[in-house]
Motif scaffolding. Structure first.
Motif, PDB file in Angstrom:
ATOM      1  N   ASN A 145      83.917  33.963  96.228  1.00  0.00           N
ATOM      2  CA  ASN A 145      82.874  32.989  95.918  1.00  0.00           C
ATOM      3  C   ASN A 145      83.442  31.589  96.084  1.00  0.00           C
ATOM      4  N   GLU A 146      83.207  30.989  97.244  1.00  0.00           N
ATOM      5  CA  GLU A 146      83.787  29.682  97.534  1.00  0.00           C
ATOM      6  C   GLU A 146      83.075  28.546  96.815  1.00  0.00           C
ATOM      7  N   TYR A 147      82.072  28.859  95.989  1.00  0.00           N
ATOM      8  CA  TYR A 147      81.449  27.848  95.142  1.00  0.00           C
ATOM      9  C   TYR A 147      82.215  27.673  93.829  1.00  0.00           C
ATOM     10  N   GLU A 148      83.401  28.273  93.749  1.00  0.00           N
ATOM     11  CA  GLU A 148      84.311  28.116  92.597  1.00  0.00           C
ATOM     12  C   GLU A 148      85.701  27.860  93.152  1.00  0.00           C
ATOM     13  N   ASN A 149      86.256  26.676  92.902  1.00  0.00           N
ATOM     14  CA  ASN A 149      87.584  26.335  93.409  1.00  0.00           C
ATOM     15  C   ASN A 149      88.560  26.072  92.274  1.00  0.00           C
ATOM     16  N   HIS A 172      71.834  20.885  99.936  1.00  0.00           N
ATOM     17  CA  HIS A 172      71.038  19.965  99.117  1.00  0.00           C
ATOM     18  C   HIS A 172      71.797  19.399  97.913  1.00  0.00           C
ATOM     19  N   TRP A 173      72.803  20.098  97.418  1.00  0.00           N
ATOM     20  CA  TRP A 173      73.522  19.654  96.224  1.00  0.00           C
ATOM     21  C   TRP A 173      74.866  19.041  96.594  1.00  0.00           C
ATOM     22  N   SER A 174      75.372  18.195  95.695  1.00  0.00           N
ATOM     23  CA  SER A 174      76.743  17.713  95.837  1.00  0.00           C
ATOM     24  C   SER A 174      77.701  18.862  95.519  1.00  0.00           C
ATOM     25  N   TRP A 175      78.910  18.768  96.047  1.00  0.00           N
ATOM     26  CA  TRP A 175      79.902  19.820  95.767  1.00  0.00           C
ATOM     27  C   TRP A 175      80.245  19.851  94.282  1.00  0.00           C
ATOM     28  N   ASP A 176      80.256  18.704  93.650  1.00  0.00           N
ATOM     29  CA  ASP A 176      80.517  18.641  92.206  1.00  0.00           C
ATOM     30  C   ASP A 176      79.492  19.464  91.436  1.00  0.00           C
ATOM     31  N   ILE A 232      77.635  21.920  92.577  1.00  0.00           N
ATOM     32  CA  ILE A 232      77.827  23.340  92.881  1.00  0.00           C
ATOM     33  C   ILE A 232      78.963  23.919  92.043  1.00  0.00           C
ATOM     34  N   LEU A 233      80.075  23.204  91.962  1.00  0.00           N
ATOM     35  CA  LEU A 233      81.235  23.700  91.222  1.00  0.00           C
ATOM     36  C   LEU A 233      80.935  23.878  89.735  1.00  0.00           C
ATOM     37  N   ARG A 234      80.046  23.050  89.206  1.00  0.00           N
ATOM     38  CA  ARG A 234      79.730  23.159  87.781  1.00  0.00           C
ATOM     39  C   ARG A 234      78.655  24.202  87.490  1.00  0.00           C
ATOM     40  N   SER A 235      78.039  24.722  88.541  1.00  0.00           N
ATOM     41  CA  SER A 235      76.993  25.725  88.345  1.00  0.00           C
ATOM     42  C   SER A 235      77.596  27.122  88.247  1.00  0.00           C
ATOM     43  N   ASN A 236      76.783  28.063  87.845  1.00  0.00           N
ATOM     44  CA  ASN A 236      77.237  29.453  87.794  1.00  0.00           C
ATOM     45  C   ASN A 236      76.844  30.228  89.050  1.00  0.00           C
TER      46      ASN A 236
END
Length: 768
Positions: free
Chosen positions: A487-491, A587-591, A593-597
């Motif tokens: 899951n590359e939406y979590e770094n 549509h979203w900032s990477w920040d 995305i990273l804070r989302s689940n």
């Protein structure tokens, strides 16, 4: 989604031309043969938006890394898949007017990709600015039989006039790559030569010094009869061709057959490039279009015998699976161990590099079951030959003593991906490469591979895990810090469950492999121990890690946690997202995305898929029900794993939903990015969705298991698999399962958990 393509079992058909869809169609209708390929660009001039793409397998350019802040350990370059010289071009002029579908009126237009026989065809009617009408028909293919040849047949028929028609077949070396970091061209043109009926261009990649030769020959016909013409030779610095002109009466058909031979320094010395390319073009021209095509068609027929999946009652599903299988087979043939399965194949240049972990995680299962075992063996040997570079990659990051970190992206074994959260942290790729060795052996029984190649790779990977893992005094457990899972939406997270699980699995499997080689081939074992400077006490730490690894787990929910702290995030379901904000990565900032689940693709479920035999059905169901609603499926690799897992737990409707999404991901352009190229490696996941999902195919302890189900939308489906050299066909309908043997020896397997023996050339039917 875009739904402008017609449903058909064996063809992809675009009826009518919309310039807004053209670049997507250029990707979808691409053709290739494992050695080279071509986007579906028009042969004639087109001044509208287009991504010209002609590709040669194994040829790349080391484009200097471009980042804002250089971090120690960054790769020096990002390997770019190169758009090579354009060999398909045929400019067409009609009584002084250039044929250009961007400027003339299009009266009719059909573009067809025939997947059964492997060719691209167009037929269109056009009215030029002076009112003259023409009918144009084209067909082209890159030969599966003569793999360094391409052929085009292009015809023009005047509808309401008689006049002059000229064809200018050419080779163009003045090409660019859309994704160049510094807007530079990647090729030098070394040589252009032309004579009547012939043209040659030779190019050289800057820095990497690959050299490619393109030779062209052609025939001109009028109403199918060869014509003698006086050609005008056109030779520029980076462009070379011939111009021929014909007097054509109303209703007559003028045509050109263009034959191209393509050579590269991968296969020939630089001194041979021109003579071999010319020889290839002459050979094809002499052989003729019809015979060239017949030989090509026969090769495709052979491939479809073993790799086709047949679905009755659902044309969209049938078209989807064949589209995916078609592109897999034309991207990689297994004939050259230097090549691999590029993520865009011959359809675009977006991702760069030629090899990702996708090959081992998704493509190996497909080739294991549909091609001779040597094809998968080639993929594994490819990684073995890159082991020294994997050790270098690890050393650049501070690892030592033979620890190996395989690259996230590579063209030659060297890491060339320059996003830190991928390059440094997405280390789970090592696990996929190790598991591919196990997967190959359990399907083929070829344990000798361990002593020949596999053990060295496994030891290098295990040494990496041993050094990368940290012992936590606070937990009294081993932990894995600062990673990115699938899951590359979590770094930069700690203790990604999948990464930890694959690491411990690798450490266990390497110990088993060591014991096997020591027992089965003691002399070879001693040789390898000396070569690797291996000390058996290394395994003491490996086993301690296995015994005391930390795995995040939620006791209340009884599910494995994707990583430490996952439940600290606001728990929102994907269905709660505003459709206008999908896909969120656009549509979203990477920040944000990273804070989302939100989960990009299977992560925890990826581990459960790979090591399914370790988990109960109840555990699988709990984890699926927890993670799938949080998954946005914005990776092409996501729907297939979810489809397999949904079928496993009896959620057939969800499995079918995910199957359609994976099989038609590119055809329907789910993520609005097909114009950049197709998702070739995820296409193997489409095959997995049927064979491992609905078919329930598993291989445990070197035994074959089938637990077939069938979606309500299908009347019947059938697939063919090879297991330990035995060729079996499986047919499934609502009432029964038929196993047909095409093997020469008896085949033993388990169907719905019960042992079944199928005699050679016989079949057996089991009630569902």
């Amino acid at each position: 989604m875009k739904k402008y393509l017609k449903y058909d079992e064996w063809c992809v058909i675009e009826d009518g031309f919309d310039p807004a869809n053209h670049q997507a169609s250029e990707s979808i209708f691409s053709i290739g043969n494992g050695k080279m390929g071509q986007r579906a660009n028009f042969e004639e001039k087109y001044t509208g938006d287009s991504l010209q793409g002609s590709y040669i397998a194994g040829v790349y350019y080391p484009d200097k890394t471009r980042v804002g802040w250089w971090k120690n350990g960054y790769p020096e370059y990002f390997a770019k898949v190169l758009n090579s010289p354009n060999w398909i071009g045929i400019n067409v002029n009609i009584d002084g007017f250039e044929l250009d579908l961007n400027t003339c009126k299009i009266d009719s237009f059909t573009r067809t990709l025939n997947m059964k026989e492997g060719f691209l065809q167009r037929e269109f009617g056009a009215t030029l600015n002076d009112g003259k009408k023409v009918l144009v028909k084209t067909r082209r293919f890159v030969s599966m039989a003569d793999t360094e040849n391409g052929a085009i047949r292009y015809s023009v028929t005047p509808i309401n006039f008689s006049g002059k028609i000229s064809f200018t077949p050419y080779i163009d070396g003045d090409i660019v790559n859309e994704d160049s970091n510094y807007d530079e061209q990647f090729w030098n043109v070394l040589d252009v030569q032309a004579a009547e009926g012939f043209a040659y261009l030779e190019s050289q990649t800057k820095k990497s010094d690959f050299r490619c030769g393109f030779a062209m020959k052609y025939l001109i016909k009028l109403n199918e009869k060869p014509q003698k013409t006086n050609a005008e030779v056109v030779q520029l610095n980076k462009w070379v061709g011939n111009k021929v002109e014909l007097e054509v009466k109303e209703g007559e058909t003028a045509s050109i057959e263009k034959y191209v031979g393509v050579t590269s320094s991968l296969n020939y010395t630089t001194g041979e490039l021109k003579s071999k390319a010319e020889e290839l073009a002459s050979y094809a021209c002499h052989k003729g279009f019809d015979q060239m095509f017949e030989d090509h068609r026969s090769k495709w027929a052979e491939k479809w015998v073993h790799s086709d999946i047949k679905i009755k009652g659902d044309v969209a599903a049938q078209q989807g699976i064949r589209f995916n299988i078609f592109h897999l087979n034309q991207t990689y043939t297994g004939e050259d161990e230097r090549l691999n399965v590029g993520p865009k194949g011959f359809t675009g240049e977006k991702y760069g590099g030629t090899t990702y972990w996708d090959t081992e995680a998704y493509c190996v299962p497909f080739f294991l079951m549909t091609a001779p075992s040597e094809v998968t063996r080639q993929l594994l040997i490819y990684r073995y030959k890159h082991l020294p570079r994997a050790i270098e990659n690890a050393a650049k990051l501070g690892f030592k003593d033979g620890a190996a970190l395989y690259p996230m992206v590579t063209a030659n074994g060297e890491e060339c991906h320059n996003e830190w959260e991928i390059t440094f942290e997405e280390i789970h790729r090592n696990g996929a490469i190790a598991f591919a060795i196990h997967n190959y052996i359990r399907h083929t029984g070829d344990k000798k591979y361990l002593e020949e190649y596999g053990l060295e790779v496994l030891v290098g990977i295990s040494r990496f895990w041993s050094q990368r893992i940290t012992f936590s005094e606070a937990r009294q457990k081993y932990v894995m810090l600062g990673v990115t899972g699938p899951n590359e939406y979590e770094n930069n997270i700690n203790n990604n469950w999948y990464t930890n699980k694959m690491a411990t699995w690798c450490l266990k499997y390497t110990q088993e492999a060591l014991a096997h080689v020591k027992s089965a081939a003691p002399a070879r074992y001693d040789e390898l121990v000396a070569k690797m400077s291996f000390k058996e006490e290394e395994t003491n730490r490996w086993q301690d890690i296995v015994d005391r690894m930390h795995f995040p787990y939620n006791e209340e929910l009884k599910v494995f946690m994707q990583q430490d702290g996952f439940m600290d995030k606001e728990q929102v379901m994907a269905d709660d997202l505003d459709p206008a904000e999908r896909p969120i990565n656009q549509h979203w900032s990477w920040d944000r995305i990273l804070r989302s689940n939100f989960i990009k693709q299977a992560d925890t479920l990826q581990g459960i898929y790979v090591l399914e035999e370790e988990f109960s059905d109840e555990e699988i169901e709990r984890n699926f029900n927890f993670y799938e609603p949080r998954t946005v499926h914005e990776s092409s690799l996501s729907p297939c794993v979810h489809s397999v897992m949904a079928a496993k737990i009896g959620r057939t409707e969800k499995a079918y939903e995910m199957y359609l999404r994976t099989s038609r991901l590119d055809l329907d352009d789910y993520n609005a990015e097909v114009h950049e190229g197709l998702h070739i490696t995820s296409m193997a996941g489409t095959w997995m969705s049927i064979v491992e999902g609905f078919g329930g195919k598993r291989a445990y302890d070197e035994k074959l298991y089938l637990t077939p189900t069938i979606p309500n939308e299908w009347e019947e489906y059938a697939f063919r698999i090879t297991f330990k050299g035995k060729d079996l066909e499986v047919r499934v309908n609502a009432k029964e399962v038929e196993i047909i043997s095409h093997a020469t020896l008896p085949a033993e397997l388990f169907v719905y958990g019960k042992p079944v023996m199928v005699e050679p050339k016989k079949s057996i039917t089991i009630s569902r």
